[in-house]
Design a protein around this motif. Structure first.
Motif, PDB file in Angstrom:
ATOM      1  N   THR A   1     -47.922 -47.875  -2.443  1.00 11.02           N
ATOM      2  CA  THR A   1     -46.130 -47.282  -3.107  1.00 11.02           C
ATOM      3  C   THR A   1     -45.665 -45.775  -2.912  1.00 11.02           C
ATOM      4  N   GLY A   2     -47.013 -45.231  -3.013  1.00 11.80           N
ATOM      5  CA  GLY A   2     -46.496 -43.771  -3.017  1.00 11.80           C
ATOM      6  C   GLY A   2     -46.499 -42.695  -1.398  1.00 11.80           C
ATOM      7  N   ARG A   3     -46.048 -41.745  -1.795  1.00  9.33           N
ATOM      8  CA  ARG A   3     -45.743 -41.198  -0.389  1.00  9.33           C
ATOM      9  C   ARG A   3     -45.992 -41.283   1.146  1.00  9.33           C
ATOM     10  N   MET A   4     -47.644 -40.411   0.706  1.00 13.53           N
ATOM     11  CA  MET A   4     -48.938 -40.888   1.671  1.00 13.53           C
ATOM     12  C   MET A   4     -49.382 -41.684   1.788  1.00 13.53           C
TER      13      MET A   4
ATOM     14  N   VAL B   1     -52.090 -40.636  -7.383  1.00 18.06           N
ATOM     15  CA  VAL B   1     -52.229 -39.264  -8.135  1.00 18.06           C
ATOM     16  C   VAL B   1     -53.497 -39.035  -8.077  1.00 18.06           C
ATOM     17  N   THR B   2     -53.887 -37.399  -8.220  1.00 20.12           N
ATOM     18  CA  THR B   2     -54.987 -36.912  -7.908  1.00 20.12           C
ATOM     19  C   THR B   2     -55.748 -36.862  -9.557  1.00 20.12           C
TER      20      THR B   2
ATOM     21  N   ARG C   1     -57.992 -40.149  -9.500  1.00 15.37           N
ATOM     22  CA  ARG C   1     -58.270 -40.321  -8.431  1.00 15.37           C
ATOM     23  C   ARG C   1     -60.373 -41.684  -8.333  1.00 15.37           C
TER      24      ARG C   1
ATOM     25  N   GLU D   1     -57.768 -39.738   0.104  1.00 15.75           N
ATOM     26  CA  GLU D   1     -57.162 -38.596   0.354  1.00 15.75           C
ATOM     27  C   GLU D   1     -57.477 -37.456  -1.055  1.00 15.75           C
ATOM     28  N   LYS D   2     -57.198 -36.371  -0.305  1.00 13.79           N
ATOM     29  CA  LYS D   2     -57.384 -35.155  -1.089  1.00 13.79           C
ATOM     30  C   LYS D   2     -56.819 -34.988  -2.098  1.00 13.79           C
TER      31      LYS D   2
ATOM     32  N   ASP E   1     -56.279 -34.719   7.213  1.00 10.52           N
ATOM     33  CA  ASP E   1     -55.733 -34.455   7.980  1.00 10.52           C
ATOM     34  C   ASP E   1     -55.197 -33.108   9.393  1.00 10.52           C
ATOM     35  N   LYS E   2     -54.607 -32.023   8.554  1.00 15.20           N
ATOM     36  CA  LYS E   2     -54.213 -31.799   9.030  1.00 15.20           C
ATOM     37  C   LYS E   2     -55.346 -30.989  11.252  1.00 15.20           C
TER      38      LYS E   2
ATOM     39  N   TRP F   1     -45.185 -34.853 -10.570  1.00 17.98           N
ATOM     40  CA  TRP F   1     -45.943 -34.130 -11.096  1.00 17.98           C
ATOM     41  C   TRP F   1     -47.016 -32.914 -10.344  1.00 17.98           C
TER      42      TRP F   1
HETATM   43  N1  LIG Z   1     -53.557 -34.981   3.331  1.00 21.67           N
HETATM   44  C1  LIG Z   1     -51.465 -34.642   3.338  1.00 21.67           C
HETATM   45  O1  LIG Z   1     -51.583 -34.324   3.693  1.00 21.67           O
HETATM   46  C2  LIG Z   1     -51.255 -34.876   1.399  1.00 21.67           C
HETATM   47  C3  LIG Z   1     -49.807 -34.649   1.165  1.00 21.67           C
HETATM   48  C4  LIG Z   1     -49.460 -35.224   0.033  1.00 21.67           C
HETATM   49  C5  LIG Z   1     -50.455 -35.481  -0.741  1.00 21.67           C
HETATM   50  N2  LIG Z   1     -51.200 -35.913  -0.660  1.00 21.67           N
HETATM   51  C6  LIG Z   1     -52.162 -36.654  -1.502  1.00 21.67           C
HETATM   52  O2  LIG Z   1     -52.156 -37.764  -1.231  1.00 21.67           O
HETATM   53  C7  LIG Z   1     -51.699 -38.355  -3.476  1.00 21.67           C
HETATM   54  C8  LIG Z   1     -50.141 -39.242  -3.171  1.00 21.67           C
HETATM   55  O3  LIG Z   1     -49.390 -37.744  -3.322  1.00 21.67           O
HETATM   56  P1  LIG Z   1     -48.396 -38.493  -2.851  1.00 21.67           P
HETATM   57  O4  LIG Z   1     -47.471 -37.277  -1.996  1.00 21.67           O
HETATM   58  O5  LIG Z   1     -47.967 -39.366  -2.113  1.00 21.67           O
HETATM   59  O6  LIG Z   1     -48.084 -39.131  -4.290  1.00 21.67           O
HETATM   60  P2  LIG Z   1     -46.512 -39.914  -5.194  1.00 21.67           P
HETATM   61  O7  LIG Z   1     -46.270 -39.870  -6.545  1.00 21.67           O
HETATM   62  O8  LIG Z   1     -45.535 -40.490  -3.464  1.00 21.67           O
HETATM   63  O9  LIG Z   1     -47.756 -41.698  -5.003  1.00 21.67           O
HETATM   64  C9  LIG Z   1     -49.049 -41.769  -6.055  1.00 21.67           C
HETATM   65  C10 LIG Z   1     -49.334 -42.959  -6.579  1.00 21.67           C
HETATM   66  O10 LIG Z   1     -50.229 -43.102  -7.005  1.00 21.67           O
HETATM   67  C11 LIG Z   1     -49.553 -44.313  -8.051  1.00 21.67           C
HETATM   68  N3  LIG Z   1     -49.817 -43.505  -9.779  1.00 21.67           N
HETATM   69  C12 LIG Z   1     -51.106 -44.305 -10.345  1.00 21.67           C
HETATM   70  N4  LIG Z   1     -51.079 -43.949 -11.305  1.00 21.67           N
HETATM   71  C13 LIG Z   1     -50.092 -42.926 -11.402  1.00 21.67           C
HETATM   72  C14 LIG Z   1     -49.431 -41.953 -12.684  1.00 21.67           C
HETATM   73  N5  LIG Z   1     -50.224 -42.420 -13.597  1.00 21.67           N
HETATM   74  N6  LIG Z   1     -48.949 -41.377 -12.323  1.00 21.67           N
HETATM   75  C15 LIG Z   1     -48.123 -41.355 -11.381  1.00 21.67           C
HETATM   76  N7  LIG Z   1     -48.248 -42.142  -9.800  1.00 21.67           N
HETATM   77  C16 LIG Z   1     -49.349 -42.314 -10.322  1.00 21.67           C
HETATM   78  C17 LIG Z   1     -48.028 -44.594  -7.745  1.00 21.67           C
HETATM   79  O11 LIG Z   1     -47.731 -45.668  -8.358  1.00 21.67           O
HETATM   80  C18 LIG Z   1     -48.043 -44.243  -6.270  1.00 21.67           C
HETATM   81  O12 LIG Z   1     -48.349 -45.459  -5.777  1.00 21.67           O
HETATM   82  C19 LIG Z   1     -52.085 -37.088  -3.874  1.00 21.67           C
HETATM   83  O13 LIG Z   1     -53.484 -36.907  -4.053  1.00 21.67           O
HETATM   84  C20 LIG Z   1     -51.781 -35.620  -3.276  1.00 21.67           C
HETATM   85  O14 LIG Z   1     -53.458 -34.535  -3.140  1.00 21.67           O
HETATM   86  C21 LIG Z   1     -51.862 -35.725   0.582  1.00 21.67           C
END
Ligand SMILES: NC(=O)c1ccc[n+]([C@@H]2O[C@H](COP(=O)([O-])OP(=O)(O)OC[C@H]3O[C@@H](n4cnc5c(N)ncnc54)[C@H](O)[C@@H]3O)[C@@H](O)[C@H]2O)c1
Length: 386
Positions: free
Chosen positions: A17-20, A94-95, A98, A115-116, A144-145, A190
């Motif tokens: 459900t998150g962005r990545m 979220v990190t 993990r 993810e990292k 990914d980069k 966060w």
């Molecule tokens: N590879 C990349 O380029 C890249 C870019 C951005 C983020 N990331 C990594 O991807 C991961 C997710 O980042 P994002 O930007 O998608 O974040 P996001 O906030 O959009 O998504 C977070 C996800 O974690 C879940 N989650 C579980 N427990 C949670 C809590 N206690 N609080 C909030 N969310 C919770 C959420 O439901 C959601 O699905 C991070 O570890 C980030 O470092 C990687």
């Protein structure tokens, strides 16, 4: 297709459900692989990934499942890990969530792709790597980069000896992330709270570690200055919060061979560049500027001779003096490319160098970057081993 054997591989995808998790991993990678008819393996089998969606919010998961015609989803991670069809666990939560989830997946005997950063500190990252190695499961971390067209072209230049002796690398990453008051922020809140695993050093230094090392060479030291330029922001629910994490980092890295890399990472800068990240590389024989997609070069033989004279307006169009590096290949989405390599690693034992030790090296650089910023000194980056 007659004669082609298909193999389903169940992938527990946590954090979709998150962005990545949603955009890059589910839609642009796993569903894209299904849409192209699966992934052909070197042995002729075609692998069809079957996502098992996991998240915290039932309504959001159900909506994603419905939209993409998927029938396997749950809010219970243990239930998903126990699914007999599950072979891989993927984590884009979220990190801070993990380590615990990855540990559970390893204990359940699943291969893990994540993810990292793989953990919030080096010790936890190494521990995770050891646990996975002891369990004998295959592991990978998103880097990914490395698969961006611009950086692939840059690596091609390095491998072809274009630069002569590389002197320096200057990276500029960033854009303005809105504070959330009069315009909604385009990154989750966060990221700006250290206690929730946020901060630009934690986020970006893991990327800079593998980018610098895979393209130029080992990182030997780090010196960083961290700043929280915007002290207060407004979160997803419209509440003001205090920013406890760095939103900009000014880093200097010494690499093998005397290469000096300087990378600015910032969520508090406005873009006057062609792309959101750009690296300028200067070498004795030539220079290059690489971004996400483009890469331009200037060879020694065509380098103009600017003369400093502040009394006159610029007489040359410096940007026009660079030459575009052609694609000479088709570039797919970087996240998808790496997923395909991981699937081949799991199914056919193809090599996959981006394991948890590589993930731990990224976390280490972030940790030492933060230490350097706190103590105001340059820190040596030691070798890590399991
Ligand atoms: N590879 C990349 O380029 C890249 C870019 C951005 C983020 N990331 C990594 O991807 C991961 C997710 O980042 P994002 O930007 O998608 O974040 P996001 O906030 O959009 O998504 C977070 C996800 O974690 C879940 N989650 C579980 N427990 C949670 C809590 N206690 N609080 C909030 N969310 C919770 C959420 O439901 C959601 O699905 C991070 O570890 C980030 O470092 C990687």
């Amino acid at each position: 297709m007659a004669g082609v054997s298909e193999r389903s591989v169940g992938i527990v995808m946590n954090g979709v459900t998150g962005r990545m998790g949603y955009r890059q991993h589910l839609v642009r990678s796993i569903l894209a692989i299904r849409d192209q008819g699966g992934l052909p393996m070197p042995d002729g089998t075609v692998v069809r990934p079957e996502p098992i969606l996991v998240g915290r919010n039932e309504a959001k998961l159900a909506a994603i499942a419905k939209q993409h015609n998927l029938d396997s989803w749950t809010t219970d991670l243990d239930e998903a890990l126990a699914d007999a069809s599950a072979a891989i666990y993927f984590d884009a939560q979220v990190t801070s969530r993990r380590v615990e989830s990855v540990r559970k997946a390893v204990a359940a005997g699943l291969h893990v792709y994540t993810e990292k950063p793989i953990a919030e500190n080096t010790e936890a990252a190494l521990d995770l790597a050891r646990v996975a190695a002891a369990a004998g499961v295959k592991v990978g971390v998103v880097q990914d980069k490395l698969f961006l067209p611009g950086l692939l072209k840059l690596k091609r230049l390095v491998d072809g000896g274009f630069f002569g002796r590389i002197l320096s690398v200057r990276g500029e990453f960033g854009y303005w992330v809105f504070e959330g008051d009069w315009q909604e922020a385009q990154r989750p809140s966060w990221n700006y709270r250290a206690e929730d695993g946020g901060g630009i050093i934690v986020d970006m230094f893991c990327h800079w570690r593998y980018v610098l090392e895979d393209i130029f060479g080992p990182v030997r030291s780090v010196q960083a200055l961290a700043a929280t330029h915007v002290p207060e922001r407004v979160d997803e629910r419209g509440r003001q919060y205090r920013c406890t994490a760095d939103d900009a980092a000014y880093g200097i890295f010494e690499l093998d061979g005397g290469i000096v890399a300087q990378v600015n990472s910032s969520w508090t800068t406005r873009v006057f560049r062609d792309e959101l990240v750009e690296f300028q590389v200067d070498g004795t024989e030539g220079s290059a500027v690489a971004g996400l997609r483009r890469c331009r070069v200037q060879h020694r033989s065509v380098t103009p001779k600017p003369v400093w004279n502040p009394d006159l307006p610029a007489t040359e169009d410096f940007r026009a003096q660079w030459q575009e590096v052609p694609d000479n290949a088709e570039f797919d989405n970087g996240f998808k490319t790496q997923w395909e390599l991981f699937l081949k690693h799991v199914v056919c034992d193809e090599p996959f160098p981006w394991d948890f030790l590589a993930g731990a090296r990224g976390v280490q650089l972030a940790e030492l970057g933060l230490l350097s910023a706190r103590e105001g000194r340059r820190i040596a980056v030691g070798e890590l081993s399991l």
